[in-house]
Write a protein that holds these residues in place. Structure first.
Motif, PDB file in Angstrom:
ATOM      1  N   THR A   1       0.830  -1.196   0.000  1.00  0.00           N
ATOM      2  CA  THR A   1       0.000   0.000   0.000  1.00  0.00           C
ATOM      3  C   THR A   1       0.873   1.257   0.000  1.00  0.00           C
ATOM      4  OG1 THR A   1      -0.092   0.190   2.415  1.00  0.00           O
ATOM      5  CG2 THR A   1      -1.732  -1.234   1.356  1.00  0.00           C
ATOM      6  N   ASN A   2       0.257   2.389  -0.332  1.00  0.00           N
ATOM      7  CA  ASN A   2       0.994   3.659  -0.307  1.00  0.00           C
ATOM      8  C   ASN A   2       1.525   3.965   1.088  1.00  0.00           C
ATOM      9  OD1 ASN A   2       0.403   3.884  -2.993  1.00  0.00           O
ATOM     10  ND2 ASN A   2      -0.903   5.701  -2.797  1.00  0.00           N
ATOM     11  N   THR A   3       0.717   3.646   2.096  1.00  0.00           N
ATOM     12  CA  THR A   3       1.149   3.883   3.481  1.00  0.00           C
ATOM     13  C   THR A   3       2.397   3.073   3.808  1.00  0.00           C
ATOM     14  OG1 THR A   3      -1.114   4.341   4.212  1.00  0.00           O
ATOM     15  CG2 THR A   3       0.480   3.709   5.906  1.00  0.00           C
ATOM     16  N   GLU A   4       2.421   1.831   3.378  1.00  0.00           N
ATOM     17  CA  GLU A   4       3.586   0.970   3.622  1.00  0.00           C
ATOM     18  C   GLU A   4       4.810   1.483   2.874  1.00  0.00           C
ATOM     19  OE1 GLU A   4       1.440  -3.368   4.402  1.00  0.00           O
ATOM     20  OE2 GLU A   4       1.769  -2.686   2.342  1.00  0.00           O
ATOM     21  N   ILE A   5       4.595   1.964   1.654  1.00  0.00           N
ATOM     22  CA  ILE A   5       5.702   2.522   0.871  1.00  0.00           C
ATOM     23  C   ILE A   5       6.303   3.724   1.583  1.00  0.00           C
ATOM     24  CG2 ILE A   5       6.267   3.759  -1.262  1.00  0.00           C
ATOM     25  CD1 ILE A   5       4.168   1.979  -2.662  1.00  0.00           C
ATOM     26  N   VAL A   6       5.439   4.610   2.068  1.00  0.00           N
ATOM     27  CA  VAL A   6       5.911   5.804   2.772  1.00  0.00           C
ATOM     28  C   VAL A   6       6.632   5.415   4.059  1.00  0.00           C
ATOM     29  CG1 VAL A   6       5.162   7.865   4.034  1.00  0.00           C
ATOM     30  CG2 VAL A   6       4.204   7.369   1.774  1.00  0.00           C
ATOM     31  N   GLU A   7       6.105   4.452   4.790  1.00  0.00           N
ATOM     32  CA  GLU A   7       6.729   4.021   6.042  1.00  0.00           C
ATOM     33  C   GLU A   7       8.120   3.440   5.791  1.00  0.00           C
ATOM     34  OE1 GLU A   7       3.878   1.351   7.721  1.00  0.00           O
ATOM     35  OE2 GLU A   7       2.706   2.953   8.675  1.00  0.00           O
ATOM     36  N   GLN A   8       8.250   2.626   4.734  1.00  0.00           N
ATOM     37  CA  GLN A   8       9.550   2.045   4.417  1.00  0.00           C
ATOM     38  C   GLN A   8      10.531   3.114   3.953  1.00  0.00           C
ATOM     39  OE1 GLN A   8      10.116  -1.636   2.493  1.00  0.00           O
ATOM     40  NE2 GLN A   8       8.122  -2.470   2.993  1.00  0.00           N
ATOM     41  N   THR A   9      10.017   4.113   3.260  1.00  0.00           N
ATOM     42  CA  THR A   9      10.877   5.207   2.795  1.00  0.00           C
ATOM     43  C   THR A   9      11.368   6.026   3.977  1.00  0.00           C
ATOM     44  OG1 THR A   9       9.640   5.311   0.707  1.00  0.00           O
ATOM     45  CG2 THR A   9      11.021   7.206   1.249  1.00  0.00           C
ATOM     46  N   ILE A  10      10.495   6.295   4.921  1.00  0.00           N
ATOM     47  CA  ILE A  10      10.896   7.026   6.132  1.00  0.00           C
ATOM     48  C   ILE A  10      12.011   6.278   6.850  1.00  0.00           C
ATOM     49  CG2 ILE A  10      10.145   7.651   8.463  1.00  0.00           C
ATOM     50  CD1 ILE A  10       7.426   8.426   7.226  1.00  0.00           C
ATOM     51  N   ALA A  11      11.858   4.967   7.003  1.00  0.00           N
ATOM     52  CA  ALA A  11      12.880   4.163   7.679  1.00  0.00           C
ATOM     53  C   ALA A  11      14.216   4.223   6.929  1.00  0.00           C
ATOM     54  CB  ALA A  11      12.405   2.718   7.790  1.00  0.00           C
ATOM     55  N   PHE A  12      14.157   4.171   5.606  1.00  0.00           N
ATOM     56  CA  PHE A  12      15.362   4.238   4.770  1.00  0.00           C
ATOM     57  C   PHE A  12      16.060   5.589   4.925  1.00  0.00           C
ATOM     58  CE2 PHE A  12      16.977   5.660   0.550  1.00  0.00           C
ATOM     59  CZ  PHE A  12      18.101   4.834   0.474  1.00  0.00           C
ATOM     60  N   VAL A  13      15.286   6.663   4.905  1.00  0.00           N
ATOM     61  CA  VAL A  13      15.867   8.002   5.009  1.00  0.00           C
ATOM     62  C   VAL A  13      16.474   8.224   6.386  1.00  0.00           C
ATOM     63  CG1 VAL A  13      15.369  10.475   4.937  1.00  0.00           C
ATOM     64  CG2 VAL A  13      14.317   8.947   3.259  1.00  0.00           C
ATOM     65  N   LYS A  14      15.771   7.812   7.429  1.00  0.00           N
ATOM     66  CA  LYS A  14      16.301   7.966   8.793  1.00  0.00           C
ATOM     67  C   LYS A  14      17.642   7.254   8.937  1.00  0.00           C
ATOM     68  CE  LYS A  14      12.148   8.601  11.647  1.00  0.00           C
ATOM     69  NZ  LYS A  14      11.311   7.998  12.711  1.00  0.00           N
ATOM     70  N   GLU A  15      17.736   6.061   8.405  1.00  0.00           N
ATOM     71  CA  GLU A  15      18.982   5.285   8.506  1.00  0.00           C
ATOM     72  C   GLU A  15      20.091   5.926   7.681  1.00  0.00           C
ATOM     73  OE1 GLU A  15      20.678   0.743   7.738  1.00  0.00           O
ATOM     74  OE2 GLU A  15      18.603   1.239   7.253  1.00  0.00           O
ATOM     75  N   THR A  16      19.751   6.355   6.473  1.00  0.00           N
ATOM     76  CA  THR A  16      20.751   6.922   5.571  1.00  0.00           C
ATOM     77  C   THR A  16      21.317   8.236   6.090  1.00  0.00           C
ATOM     78  OG1 THR A  16      19.637   5.914   3.669  1.00  0.00           O
ATOM     79  CG2 THR A  16      21.179   7.699   3.198  1.00  0.00           C
ATOM     80  N   LEU A  17      20.487   9.051   6.737  1.00  0.00           N
ATOM     81  CA  LEU A  17      20.908  10.380   7.164  1.00  0.00           C
ATOM     82  C   LEU A  17      21.370  10.447   8.621  1.00  0.00           C
ATOM     83  CD1 LEU A  17      18.326  12.693   5.357  1.00  0.00           C
ATOM     84  CD2 LEU A  17      20.624  12.007   4.633  1.00  0.00           C
ATOM     85  N   GLN A  18      21.617   9.308   9.222  1.00  0.00           N
ATOM     86  CA  GLN A  18      22.161   9.318  10.584  1.00  0.00           C
ATOM     87  C   GLN A  18      23.494  10.065  10.586  1.00  0.00           C
ATOM     88  OE1 GLN A  18      22.539   5.371  12.200  1.00  0.00           O
ATOM     89  NE2 GLN A  18      20.361   5.131  12.552  1.00  0.00           N
ATOM     90  N   GLY A  19      23.638  11.023  11.500  1.00  0.00           N
ATOM     91  CA  GLY A  19      24.888  11.769  11.603  1.00  0.00           C
ATOM     92  C   GLY A  19      25.045  12.887  10.585  1.00  0.00           C
ATOM     93  N   ALA A  20      23.976  13.184   9.828  1.00  0.00           N
ATOM     94  CA  ALA A  20      24.054  14.242   8.810  1.00  0.00           C
ATOM     95  C   ALA A  20      24.162  15.614   9.446  1.00  0.00           C
ATOM     96  CB  ALA A  20      22.824  14.181   7.906  1.00  0.00           C
ATOM     97  N   GLU A  21      24.672  16.588   8.698  1.00  0.00           N
ATOM     98  CA  GLU A  21      24.745  17.979   9.153  1.00  0.00           C
ATOM     99  C   GLU A  21      23.351  18.430   9.586  1.00  0.00           C
ATOM    100  OE1 GLU A  21      23.938  22.118   8.650  1.00  0.00           O
ATOM    101  OE2 GLU A  21      23.528  20.763   6.990  1.00  0.00           O
ATOM    102  N   GLY A  22      23.291  19.206  10.670  1.00  0.00           N
ATOM    103  CA  GLY A  22      22.021  19.504  11.328  1.00  0.00           C
ATOM    104  C   GLY A  22      20.968  20.190  10.486  1.00  0.00           C
TER     105      GLY A  22
END
Length: 224
Positions: free
Chosen positions: A2-23
């Motif tokens: 579903t679209n909701t699941e796609i968005v949730e998985q994308t949020i998880a991917f972005v959070k992991e990828t941007l760990q430690g990013a400039e503020g």
């Protein structure tokens, strides 16, 4: 999926990828842009999945943190979305948003316009407004000085004037004091907003920046 699941998985991917990013370009920036996108989209006829993914992935690999390489972000987004088996038209649209969302994309290029045709869609306009709103106002000021500190730039130097009408190449190479950035970008964004919602919010944040600059100069000059 579903679209909701796609968005949730994308949020998880972005959070992991941007760990430690400039503020100023971390997950919280993405979250604010995502919320602004949903707010603006309520008054526009857009594909909500496309704008959601565009907002969430627009800074997945900002070029200024990758030696100016503007191809890494779109490619990362494309690879991730393909892994979710999302419709190819949706992927293509999201990638075009990422490629065209930045302020520098609106600047003059040294290449001819014929060889650099601009992409436009209502979805791009919505996400672009959402991203630009996070660059102005109180948070925009905080982000500007945070990045200036990250790059070890001067707060202000009266002997270094701001540069108006820069080309894209000149803007990318700029290393001017943070106060100059207000005149080279931040104060220009109000008049570049696409949507009525974006324009309304931008006006208030623009006025806040003008008030801030007045106070800044008063304190700098020792008159306040």
């Amino acid at each position: 999926m579903t679209n909701t699941e796609i968005v949730e998985q994308t949020i998880a991917f972005v959070k992991e990828t941007l760990q430690g990013a400039e503020g100023g370009h971390d997950w919280f920036h993405i979250e604010r842009v995502f919320k602004n996108t949903i707010l603006i989209a309520k008054d526009e006829k857009v594909d909500i999945l496309v704008v959601s993914l565009g907002a969430l992935l627009h800074d997945i690999a900002d070029a200024k943190f990758h030696d100016g390489d503007e191809s890494i972000g779109p490619q990362m987004a494309r690879t991730f979305l393909h892994s979710l088996k999302i419709d190819s038209k949706v992927i293509a649209h999201v990638v075009r948003i990422i490629e065209n969302i930045s302020f520098k994309s609106s600047l003059r290029s040294e290449k001819s316009k014929a060889n650099n045709a601009a992409f436009s869609s209502m979805e791009l306009q919505v996400v672009q407004d959402a991203d630009r709103l996070d660059a102005i106002g109180a948070i925009g000021i905080a982000r500007a000085f945070n990045y200036g500190g990250f790059k070890n730039r001067e707060l202000y130097n009266p002997e270094i004037p701001y540069r108006a009408g820069m080309t894209k190449a000149a803007y990318k190479k700029s290393n001017s004091p943070t106060i100059n950035h207000f005149y080279e970008k931040l104060l220009l964004l109000k008049d570049l907003m696409n949507t009525e919602t974006g324009k309304k919010i931008a006006e208030e944040r623009h006025q806040f920046m003008l008030h801030y600059l007045k106070q800044f100069y008063s304190e700098w000059d020792g008159t306040a």
